[in-house]
Write an enzyme that holds these catalytic residues in place. Structure first.
Site, PDB file in Angstrom:
ATOM      1  N   GLU A 256       1.179  17.338  -9.674  1.00 13.88           N
ATOM      2  CA  GLU A 256       0.139  16.551  -9.012  1.00 13.88           C
ATOM      3  C   GLU A 256      -1.206  17.277  -9.004  1.00 13.88           C
ATOM      4  O   GLU A 256      -2.262  16.637  -9.007  1.00 13.88           O
ATOM      5  CB  GLU A 256       0.575  16.177  -7.593  1.00 13.88           C
ATOM      6  N   GLU A 285      -1.594  11.852 -17.501  1.00 12.07           N
ATOM      7  CA  GLU A 285      -0.303  12.533 -17.598  1.00 12.07           C
ATOM      8  C   GLU A 285      -0.371  13.761 -18.491  1.00 12.07           C
ATOM      9  O   GLU A 285       0.371  14.726 -18.289  1.00 12.07           O
ATOM     10  CB  GLU A 285       0.771  11.575 -18.104  1.00 12.07           C
TER      11      GLU A 285
END
Length: 490
Positions: A256, A285
């Site tokens: 994250e 991502e």
């Protein structure tokens, strides 16, 4: 005031309101009282109604027709606003409002069903979400492919057919590598023991700091499903804790941080414009996965982490840093996507991609989804799903309407493989810093080549500019075969 100035002033307010809506979502998943679900769903519906009115305001069409760009940045900004205006204008206000209301409720239903292992409690509301998403897809597709219309929200310019072709190219080598690994004589030991929550969270904060997380513009909280939220001056991260598995917490945090660092690293000049956010979820991502895997699970950083964990927990059952590196990268046929090793992770995504394409097309109904999931998992992983929380109910994405999102995880891995090649050439002594718990040389390279650009360049152009090569899965697959070949003695 020119038409462009009027357009940007209006857009700035829309972007700010969108940030408020995102913050409401963060609150719901972290600290909101459980009894406030119905109220929050009405709040989310109200703000989505307002946002939809702004995104379809007829003045946008007039400003867009008259706006004169003064630079390439202006031209790209106009392009993105026009794209969003065109898409939003196809969606009826009623549908936008109802989707916001229902997905806010569905998220809570999913969380309760997951905790109770009760898919029958979730599938009826999923069916309602699915019907609305099919309606949205039909409005956006304008006669084209329904799934492509949804995928375009997350990875502009990508199609389901291109994703399927990419997956077909990747699957044989991934499956062969997994089979070789699982049949290898050398199998790393698992980490065992009890790892208290507060100690895990202290280590998670240390890992976030090692990867350059800006604590003056972020915070770490707990969530059922880890995520990041926000942009510019406020981008928050979450993690989850399992007291028998600290890797779950630590690597979710690093993952994250990659997302959040992307948002915090965007050029300040782009704040409250369409350029002031990540250009696609595949690019997003790529940042989270290269932070988590190529760097976080590499030998240099895992050696640093081994010492920190040994000190924090009073010793580990793993004898040394080399054995720890193997344990961190241990390949096992587990159920949970977010806990999957690098070899099998993309196979989890391929399963979800195929199922959600069938759901959107109508080839698969929600009432048959549980059986379809379990059969496909057994076929792909050779293990029967033991309970719904480890199967269909493990991910929040479909509950909140994120159909078309899943394939961007695998695309992000492909992007990360290409970036890692270029990063290692640009920073050849990177492991020296990582071994000291300092990822800053890599973070600075990624910020310069990817993060600061925000939405200024289309995804593929951004990646090819950064890497100097066409985007293919070859660098990722070669990296995996070399890394795991060394660990498992293949």
């Amino acid at each position: 005031m020119t038409a462009f100035d009027d357009l940007m002033a209006f857009q700035r307010q829309t972007e700010a309101l969108s940030s408020v809506a995102e913050r409401l979502g963060w609150d719901q998943e972290t600290v909101m009282p459980r009894g406030a679900v119905e109220q929050r769903s009405e709040e989310m519906a109200a703000i989505e109604t307002l946002l939809h009115e702004r995104r379809t305001d007829p003045r946008l069409g007039e400003w867009l027709a008259s706006a004169q760009p003064r630079s390439q940045t202006d031209a790209r900004t106009i392009e993105l606003i026009a794209r969003d205006y065109g898409r939003a204008s196809r969606i009826p206000a009623r549908l936008a409002t109802e989707l916001a209301r229902l997905t806010s409720l569905a998220q809570s239903v999913w969380a309760d069903a997951r905790a109770a292992d009760a898919p029958d409690d979730f599938l009826p509301v999923l069916d309602q979400v699915l019907m609305l998403k099919r309606e949205e897809a039909a409005a956006l597709a304008d006669g084209g492919d329904l799934y492509d219309a949804l995928l375009d929200d997350y990875e502009p310019g990508m199609t389901g057919a291109r994703i399927a072709s990419l997956f077909d190219a990747m699957r044989p080598r991934l499956v062969a590598l997994r089979e070789n690994i699982l049949g290898a004589e050398n199998q790393p030991a698992a980490l065992t023991g009890h790892f208290p929550q507060e100690t895990q969270l202290r280590l998670a904060r240390a890992c976030a700091t090692a990867f350059g997380y800006d604590w003056t513009r972020g915070r770490l909280d707990l969530a059922v499903h880890p995520f990041s939220s926000g942009c510019w001056q406020d981008s928050r991260i979450t993690t989850r804790v399992v007291e028998t598995d600290p890797f779950n917490c630590l690597y979710s945090t690093i993952h994250e941080v990659g997302h959040s660092s992307y948002e915090l690293g965007i050029d300040d000049d782009y704040a409250f414009t369409p350029l002031g956010r990540g250009v696609s979820m595949g690019v997003h991502e790529s940042q989270s996965r290269i932070y988590e895997n190529q760097m976080g699970r590499g030998r240099a950083f895992s050696g640093w982490l081994f010492q920190r964990m040994s000190d924090a927990f009073g010793g580990l059952n793993i004898p040394d840093a080399d054995a720890f590196h193997a344990t961190v990268n241990r390949v096992t046929p587990g159920f949970i996507r977010t806990e999957a090793d690098e070899v099998q992770y993309n196979l989890h995504i391929m399963l979800r991609f195929d199922l959600e394409r069938d759901l959107i097309s109508g080839r698969l109904d929600s009432e048959d989804l549980l059986e379809a999931w379990n059969a496909r998992f057994l076929k792909d992983f050779g293990v029967a799903v033991d309970r719904p929380a480890n199967g269909l109910l493990q991910d929040v994405h479909w509950a909140v309407g994120l159909f078309g999102y899943f394939p961007t995880y695998a695309l992000g891995n492909v992007y990360a493989g290409c970036l890692h090649d270029s990063l290692r050439q640009a920073v050849p002594d990177l492991d020296t810093s990582l071994a000291q718990g300092d990822a800053s040389p890599a973070v600075e390279w990624l910020r310069e080549n990817i993060q600061r650009h925000g939405g200024a360049l289309p995804p593929r152009q951004l990646m090819e500019n950064a890497t100097g090569q066409p985007i293919t899965p070859e660098p990722l697959l070669t990296y995996l075969e070399i890394k795991f070949g060394e660990i498992y003695g293949l």
